[in-house]
Design a protein around this motif. Structure first.
Motif, PDB file in Angstrom:
ATOM      1  N   ASP A   1      -4.418  19.136   8.234  1.00  0.00           N
ATOM      2  CA  ASP A   1      -3.859  19.208   9.811  1.00  0.00           C
ATOM      3  C   ASP A   1      -4.579  19.033  10.214  1.00  0.00           C
ATOM      4  O   ASP A   1      -5.843  19.424   9.655  1.00  0.00           O
ATOM      5  CB  ASP A   1      -2.476  20.234   8.578  1.00  0.00           C
ATOM      6  CG  ASP A   1      -2.748  21.727   8.706  1.00  0.00           C
ATOM      7  OD1 ASP A   1      -4.176  21.985   8.849  1.00  0.00           O
ATOM      8  OD2 ASP A   1      -2.076  22.447   8.361  1.00  0.00           O
ATOM      9  N   GLU A   2      -4.346  20.239  11.565  1.00  0.00           N
ATOM     10  CA  GLU A   2      -5.465  20.328  12.236  1.00  0.00           C
ATOM     11  C   GLU A   2      -6.467  22.007  11.696  1.00  0.00           C
ATOM     12  O   GLU A   2      -7.455  22.015  12.976  1.00  0.00           O
ATOM     13  CB  GLU A   2      -5.164  20.932  13.854  1.00  0.00           C
ATOM     14  CG  GLU A   2      -3.453  22.344  13.614  1.00  0.00           C
ATOM     15  CD  GLU A   2      -2.293  21.599  13.148  1.00  0.00           C
ATOM     16  OE1 GLU A   2      -2.069  22.381  13.406  1.00  0.00           O
ATOM     17  OE2 GLU A   2      -2.169  20.403  12.676  1.00  0.00           O
TER      18      GLU A   2
ATOM     19  N   GLU B   1      -4.916  13.622   8.902  1.00  0.00           N
ATOM     20  CA  GLU B   1      -5.987  13.079   9.531  1.00  0.00           C
ATOM     21  C   GLU B   1      -6.461  12.793   7.871  1.00  0.00           C
ATOM     22  O   GLU B   1      -7.108  13.855   7.063  1.00  0.00           O
ATOM     23  CB  GLU B   1      -7.339  13.751  10.381  1.00  0.00           C
ATOM     24  CG  GLU B   1      -8.260  13.684  10.505  1.00  0.00           C
ATOM     25  CD  GLU B   1      -9.477  13.697  11.684  1.00  0.00           C
ATOM     26  OE1 GLU B   1     -10.216  13.505  11.577  1.00  0.00           O
ATOM     27  OE2 GLU B   1      -8.977  14.944  11.265  1.00  0.00           O
TER      28      GLU B   1
ATOM     29  N   HIS C   1     -14.659  12.662   8.902  1.00  0.00           N
ATOM     30  CA  HIS C   1     -13.187  13.072   9.577  1.00  0.00           C
ATOM     31  C   HIS C   1     -13.065  11.633  10.444  1.00  0.00           C
ATOM     32  O   HIS C   1     -13.816  11.740  11.498  1.00  0.00           O
ATOM     33  CB  HIS C   1     -13.468  14.627  10.260  1.00  0.00           C
ATOM     34  CG  HIS C   1     -13.255  15.663   9.522  1.00  0.00           C
ATOM     35  ND1 HIS C   1     -12.048  16.904   9.843  1.00  0.00           N
ATOM     36  CD2 HIS C   1     -13.554  16.334   8.485  1.00  0.00           C
ATOM     37  CE1 HIS C   1     -12.388  17.535   8.944  1.00  0.00           C
ATOM     38  NE2 HIS C   1     -13.377  16.972   7.618  1.00  0.00           N
TER      39      HIS C   1
ATOM     40  N   GLY D   1     -10.407  10.398  11.811  1.00  0.00           N
ATOM     41  CA  GLY D   1      -9.945  10.444  12.812  1.00  0.00           C
ATOM     42  C   GLY D   1      -8.282  10.210  13.174  1.00  0.00           C
ATOM     43  O   GLY D   1      -7.474   9.489  14.129  1.00  0.00           O
ATOM     44  N   ASP D   2      -8.202   9.054  11.840  1.00  0.00           N
ATOM     45  CA  ASP D   2      -7.146   8.276  12.145  1.00  0.00           C
ATOM     46  C   ASP D   2      -6.045   9.255  11.471  1.00  0.00           C
ATOM     47  O   ASP D   2      -5.857  10.060  10.065  1.00  0.00           O
ATOM     48  CB  ASP D   2      -7.205   6.935  10.378  1.00  0.00           C
ATOM     49  CG  ASP D   2      -8.672   6.283  11.632  1.00  0.00           C
ATOM     50  OD1 ASP D   2      -8.429   6.436  11.987  1.00  0.00           O
ATOM     51  OD2 ASP D   2      -8.923   5.427  10.045  1.00  0.00           O
ATOM     52  N   LEU D   3      -4.752   9.183  11.368  1.00  0.00           N
ATOM     53  CA  LEU D   3      -3.784  10.025  11.397  1.00  0.00           C
ATOM     54  C   LEU D   3      -3.046   8.581  10.202  1.00  0.00           C
ATOM     55  O   LEU D   3      -2.556   7.838  10.826  1.00  0.00           O
ATOM     56  CB  LEU D   3      -2.503  10.236  12.358  1.00  0.00           C
ATOM     57  CG  LEU D   3      -3.403  11.082  13.421  1.00  0.00           C
ATOM     58  CD1 LEU D   3      -2.736  11.708  14.995  1.00  0.00           C
ATOM     59  CD2 LEU D   3      -3.597  12.332  12.612  1.00  0.00           C
TER      60      LEU D   3
ATOM     61  N   ARG E   1      -4.130   6.796  15.931  1.00  0.00           N
ATOM     62  CA  ARG E   1      -4.998   8.026  16.184  1.00  0.00           C
ATOM     63  C   ARG E   1      -5.428   9.043  16.533  1.00  0.00           C
ATOM     64  O   ARG E   1      -4.714   9.829  17.496  1.00  0.00           O
ATOM     65  CB  ARG E   1      -6.291   7.534  17.363  1.00  0.00           C
ATOM     66  CG  ARG E   1      -7.154   5.815  16.204  1.00  0.00           C
ATOM     67  CD  ARG E   1      -8.335   5.838  15.699  1.00  0.00           C
ATOM     68  NE  ARG E   1      -9.028   6.730  15.828  1.00  0.00           N
ATOM     69  CZ  ARG E   1      -9.821   6.814  15.497  1.00  0.00           C
ATOM     70  NH1 ARG E   1      -9.559   7.175  14.262  1.00  0.00           N
ATOM     71  NH2 ARG E   1     -11.492   7.615  15.938  1.00  0.00           N
ATOM     72  N   LYS E   2      -5.761   9.838  16.231  1.00  0.00           N
ATOM     73  CA  LYS E   2      -6.090  11.008  16.199  1.00  0.00           C
ATOM     74  C   LYS E   2      -6.454  11.779  18.203  1.00  0.00           C
ATOM     75  O   LYS E   2      -6.070  12.400  18.436  1.00  0.00           O
ATOM     76  CB  LYS E   2      -6.853  11.542  15.839  1.00  0.00           C
ATOM     77  CG  LYS E   2      -7.151  14.313  16.031  1.00  0.00           C
ATOM     78  CD  LYS E   2      -7.833  14.142  14.885  1.00  0.00           C
ATOM     79  CE  LYS E   2      -8.131  16.419  15.216  1.00  0.00           C
ATOM     80  NZ  LYS E   2      -8.518  17.234  14.067  1.00  0.00           N
ATOM     81  N   LYS E   3      -7.411  11.217  18.321  1.00  0.00           N
ATOM     82  CA  LYS E   3      -7.485  11.528  19.867  1.00  0.00           C
ATOM     83  C   LYS E   3      -6.262  10.702  20.549  1.00  0.00           C
ATOM     84  O   LYS E   3      -6.385  11.233  22.214  1.00  0.00           O
ATOM     85  CB  LYS E   3      -8.885  10.362  20.613  1.00  0.00           C
ATOM     86  CG  LYS E   3     -10.384  11.134  19.749  1.00  0.00           C
ATOM     87  CD  LYS E   3     -11.311  10.400  20.111  1.00  0.00           C
ATOM     88  CE  LYS E   3     -12.457  10.859  19.139  1.00  0.00           C
ATOM     89  NZ  LYS E   3     -13.493  10.310  19.763  1.00  0.00           N
TER      90      LYS E   3
ATOM     91  N   ILE F   1      -3.011  11.278  20.974  1.00  0.00           N
ATOM     92  CA  ILE F   1      -1.997  12.690  20.509  1.00  0.00           C
ATOM     93  C   ILE F   1      -1.967  12.957  22.140  1.00  0.00           C
ATOM     94  O   ILE F   1      -2.809  13.646  22.715  1.00  0.00           O
ATOM     95  CB  ILE F   1      -2.235  13.436  18.915  1.00  0.00           C
ATOM     96  CG1 ILE F   1      -2.781  12.380  17.889  1.00  0.00           C
ATOM     97  CG2 ILE F   1      -0.936  14.297  19.484  1.00  0.00           C
ATOM     98  CD1 ILE F   1      -1.088  12.841  17.138  1.00  0.00           C
TER      99      ILE F   1
END
Length: 110
Positions: free
Chosen positions: A14-15, A27, A56, A58-60, A74-76, A78
């Motif tokens: 998680d974050e 992630e 890391h 960046g893929d969820l 992608r995390k970016k 969201i």
């Protein structure tokens, strides 16, 4: 943590960097002897993506039945509004996790 191959490992976090339960989105982190050492001539990008020995991506992803991984986005990309999380497709409406392609990645049982 899941092993993929002899020396590679993956985690979904998680974050806060905590492992997520099966069925939850996290992630994708990678670690292994065969992983690249960093970005060419870009120490800042390397430092941002390599933390605690983990890359890391960046893929969820979401781990489903039989440890299969589902790519969610992608995390970016969201967008969070009023507690709702949306992962928009490029130039389209938000995509539900159930509509994206499943990846055939399975853990080793060594």
């Amino acid at each position: 943590m899941t092993r993929i191959g002899q020396d590679a490992q993956i985690r979904l976090v998680d974050e806060h960097g905590e492992d997520v339960a099966d069925g939850k989105v996290g992630e994708l982190l990678l670690r292994g002897a065969n992983l690249f050492a960093g970005y060419w001539n870009d120490p800042q990008a390397t430092a941002e993506s390599m933390k605690g020995g983990w890359y890391h991506t960046g893929d969820l992803m979401q781990r489903g039945e039989d440890s299969e991984l589902l790519f969610v986005g992608r995390k970016k990309d969201i967008i969070t509004r009023e507690g709702r999380v949306s992962i928009p497709a490029r130039g389209a409406a938000p995509v539900e996790p159930s509509t994206v392609k499943r990846l055939d990645i399975r853990p080793c049982t060594n």
